[in-house]
Scaffold this active site. Structure first.
Site, short mmCIF file in Angstrom:
data_model
loop_
_atom_site.label_atom_id
_atom_site.label_comp_id
_atom_site.label_asym_id
_atom_site.label_seq_id
_atom_site.Cartn_x
_atom_site.Cartn_y
_atom_site.Cartn_z
N LYS A 128 0.53 -0.66 -0.17
CA LYS A 128 0.08 -0.30 0.20
C LYS A 128 1.14 1.45 0.02
O LYS A 128 1.75 1.67 1.09
CB LYS A 128 -1.31 0.22 1.24
CG LYS A 128 -2.05 1.18 0.70
CD LYS A 128 -2.55 1.50 2.47
CE LYS A 128 -1.96 2.99 3.20
NZ LYS A 128 -2.01 3.91 1.84
N THR A 180 5.50 6.97 14.31
CA THR A 180 6.19 6.09 15.72
C THR A 180 4.81 5.48 15.90
O THR A 180 3.98 4.75 16.58
CB THR A 180 7.01 7.06 16.61
OG1 THR A 180 7.87 7.26 15.95
CG2 THR A 180 6.71 6.21 17.92
N GLU A 192 9.87 0.89 10.67
CA GLU A 192 10.75 1.89 10.55
C GLU A 192 10.08 3.30 11.00
O GLU A 192 8.83 3.21 9.68
CB GLU A 192 11.34 1.69 9.20
CG GLU A 192 13.02 2.71 8.80
CD GLU A 192 12.75 3.95 8.74
OE1 GLU A 192 12.67 4.59 9.60
OE2 GLU A 192 12.43 4.03 7.19
N CYS A 242 13.22 10.89 7.80
CA CYS A 242 12.86 10.14 9.31
C CYS A 242 14.42 10.29 9.93
O CYS A 242 14.31 9.92 11.15
CB CYS A 242 12.60 8.70 8.94
SG CYS A 242 12.82 7.84 8.27
N GLU A 293 8.86 14.89 16.67
CA GLU A 293 9.28 15.15 15.12
C GLU A 293 8.35 16.06 14.22
O GLU A 293 6.97 16.24 14.42
CB GLU A 293 9.06 13.46 14.29
CG GLU A 293 9.59 13.51 13.05
CD GLU A 293 9.83 12.32 12.54
OE1 GLU A 293 8.69 11.66 12.75
OE2 GLU A 293 10.26 12.20 12.04
P1 ADP Z 1 2.26 10.65 8.48
O1 ADP Z 1 1.73 10.96 9.40
O2 ADP Z 1 3.69 11.38 8.43
O3 ADP Z 1 1.40 10.53 6.64
P2 ADP Z 1 1.82 8.20 8.52
O4 ADP Z 1 2.55 7.28 9.76
O5 ADP Z 1 0.68 8.19 8.80
O6 ADP Z 1 2.68 8.99 8.31
O7 ADP Z 1 1.50 7.52 7.19
C1 ADP Z 1 2.51 6.17 6.83
C2 ADP Z 1 1.74 5.00 5.77
O8 ADP Z 1 1.44 4.62 7.33
C3 ADP Z 1 0.46 5.02 4.90
O9 ADP Z 1 1.03 4.72 4.13
C4 ADP Z 1 -0.54 5.70 4.98
O10 ADP Z 1 -1.39 5.81 4.90
C5 ADP Z 1 -0.73 4.41 6.20
N1 ADP Z 1 -1.26 4.49 7.45
C6 ADP Z 1 -2.07 5.34 8.74
N2 ADP Z 1 -2.86 4.59 8.93
C7 ADP Z 1 -2.41 3.42 9.32
C8 ADP Z 1 -3.23 2.88 10.03
N3 ADP Z 1 -4.06 3.25 11.15
N4 ADP Z 1 -3.81 1.54 9.73
C9 ADP Z 1 -2.51 0.75 8.74
N5 ADP Z 1 -1.26 1.11 7.99
C10 ADP Z 1 -1.34 3.12 8.14
#
Ligand code: ADP
Length: 504
Positions: A198, A253, A273, A307, A408
């Site tokens: 994804k 995180t 990560e 990161c 962050e």
């Molecule tokens: P940011 O906050 O910097 O956008 P995220 O950690 O939210 O970073 O996003 C990184 C990836 O994790 C993206 O592909 C996002 O769609 C996915 N993601 C966000 N929330 C969830 C969740 N609850 N479960 C699984 N994947 C998620």
């Protein structure tokens, strides 16, 4: 070639395939070797961060689509040729993937810059070649993943096999979209796994283009399924799905913790990560010109959307003021603008949400009493008003307890903090939830070794910063996550060890 009108009225010759991607009907998702719409029929927009315009529409994957993808991946793993293929054949296909990324490097670089915002100079010279290099490196491993024989009691013969884990759910972020896809897919495919990938909702385009190249290279149907969509829907469905054996995640995180909790239900293997707040420590005996340059790239590379960015810049007290001033001067000369514009070094942030987050932290920093000696605000220069630009920002007057020093920000913002001595630098450097990376600048070799060992982080750069090579592992300590990507260590994430006993 098509002439694209980009922000600031810059006319740019787009590669034909980029044009196809951004002007075509909604992009479909890849499931079982076919390009399909979402079951719901829904689509979402991906935006050009340089001007906020809609770049393309993309099929919006949801739990039902993840279910289809997981079943296709399961079938490809259980029945398909991929895990059982002669290693040299799998290797040939992965080498072809690397070649195709290079052949289409120009269009992939443009597509990435349009979707993410980052400078074309970076996508052309870092993201795309390193993505190709990652596939090529792991292609090399395919026929070198071996087990062992064990010195058991002579009545038995015992050996180990390293087998693929099965179906891997891979959830990637938006800051290095194609490169993160390569970091995840390279080792997973080399080990014989199948995948549901994804991409981040902000930047789905290069992963979808990569899907086309994977098929062209001969990756069999169902081996890689690509489901664009949102985290709380498609991402969460991957983490929950019973047919998925492992989840690999790169992101915040906060979401990493959520994923670990959710994965407990199916006891999926998890590798994470996550975020960072990396200390970059400059001693007074360093090569100052090199350290200024290193600190600059350590934090402003990729708009600070990295990161491991060196966002806490610890500078020995006696050179603190002059160093901060030199950094601000150097950062003030960096050209900011749309990533496709020649000479641009700092592009826009990826999204409105990220713009709000970063400008929110700029306000917090000022309220906490920090002083922006450079930047400190959104960039709304003529032509940039609609884009998500934040000026490179250097904060002084920061102490390590402030929110801007502990949380962050993920933008072009650095906090400069003075330190007294080596002990102080290490103590304050380690005083963070995170442990992804660190930098040390000194000409004293012994001090460099001592500090490198004392810092609790997965990577320490001495007299350099942000250096990456597929041969060297990358990953976190503490709340920056666990598991190592890149190098041979990543193979451990994607294999199970089986012990086989034979009675003689
Ligand atoms: P940011 O906050 O910097 O956008 P995220 O950690 O939210 O970073 O996003 C990184 C990836 O994790 C993206 O592909 C996002 O769609 C996915 N993601 C966000 N929330 C969830 C969740 N609850 N479960 C699984 N994947 C998620």
């Amino acid at each position: 070639m098509h002439k694209g009108d980009l922000a600031m009225g810059v006319a740019f010759q787009l590669e034909p395939s980029v044009d196809r991607f951004v002007k075509a009907p909604p992009r479909k998702m890849l499931i079982g070797g076919k390009w399909v719409d979402a079951v719901s029929g829904k689509t979402f927009a991906t935006v050009n961060p340089a001007d906020g315009s809609e770049l393309a529409r993309v099929a919006e994957g949801d739990a039902e689509d993840v279910d289809r993808a997981a079943k296709a991946a399961r079938k490809a793993f259980d029945d398909g040729p991929w895990p059982h293929m002669a290693p040299t054949e799998r290797q040939r296909i992965l080498l072809k993937v690397a070649d195709l990324i290079e052949t289409h490097g120009k269009e992939l670089a443009q597509l990435e810059t349009l979707d993410n915002g980052k400078a074309l100079f970076e996508t052309e010279n870092v993201d795309i070649p390193q993505a190709a290099g990652t596939f090529r490196y792991y292609a090399g491993w395919v026929n070198k993943i071996t087990g062992e024989t064990s010195p058991t009691d002579p009545g038995y013969f015992n050996f180990t096999l390293r087998e693929p884990v099965g179906v891997c759910g891979q959830i990637i972020p938006w800051n290095f979209p194609l490169l993160m896809a390569a970091w995840k897919l390279g080792p997973a495919l080399a080990c014989g796994n199948t995948v549901v990938l994804k991409p981040a909702e902000q930047t789905p385009l290069t992963a979808l283009r990569l899907g086309e190249l994977l098929l062209e290279a001969g990756v069999p149907e169902g081996v890689v399924n690509i489901v664009p969509g949102f985290g709380e829907t498609a991402g969460a469905a991957i983490v929950r799905h019973r047919m998925i054996d492992k989840v690999a995640f790169t992101g915040s995180t906060e979401v990493g913790k959520l994923i670990q909790r959710e994965a407990s239900d199916t006891l999926k293997r998890v590798s994470l990560e996550l975020g960072g707040k990396s200390p970059n420590i400059v001693f007074a005996d360093a090569d100052i010109a090199a350290a200024v340059q290193g600190a600059l790239m350590g934090v402003f590379f990729n708009q600070g959307e990295v990161c491991c960015a060196g966002t806490r810049l610890f500078v020995e007290q006696k050179i603190h003021d002059e160093f901060a001033a030199a950094l601000a001067t150097a950062a003030g000369t960096m050209k900011q603008g749309p990533g496709l514009e020649p000479g641009v070094q700092v592009g826009p942030l990826v999204s409105q949400e990220q713009l709000d987050r970063v400008t929110g932290y700029l306000a917090i920093g000022k309220k906490e009493g920090a002083k922006a000696i450079l930047g400190g605000e959104r960039n709304t220069a003529p032509g940039l008003e609609k884009g998500y630009f934040v000026k490179p920002t250097v904060f002084t007057g920061v102490n390590n307890d402030m929110r801007i020093a502990q949380e962050e920000i993920f933008g072009p913002v650095v906090s400069v903090l003075p330190f007294k001595d080596e002990h102080d630098a290490v103590f304050e450097g380690n005083r963070t939830l995170y442990g992804l990376a660190a930098g040390v600048w000194t000409k004293d070799v012994s001090k460099a070794h001592r500090v490198a060992r004392a810092i609790r982080a997965g990577t320490v750069w001495v007299n350099c910063y942000n250096v990456f090579d597929v041969v060297s592992p990358f990953g976190g300590y503490k709340q920056s996550g666990y598991g190592r990507e890149l190098s041979h260590y990543a193979l451990d994430l994607y294999t199970n060890v089986k012990s086989v006993w034979l009675k003689i």
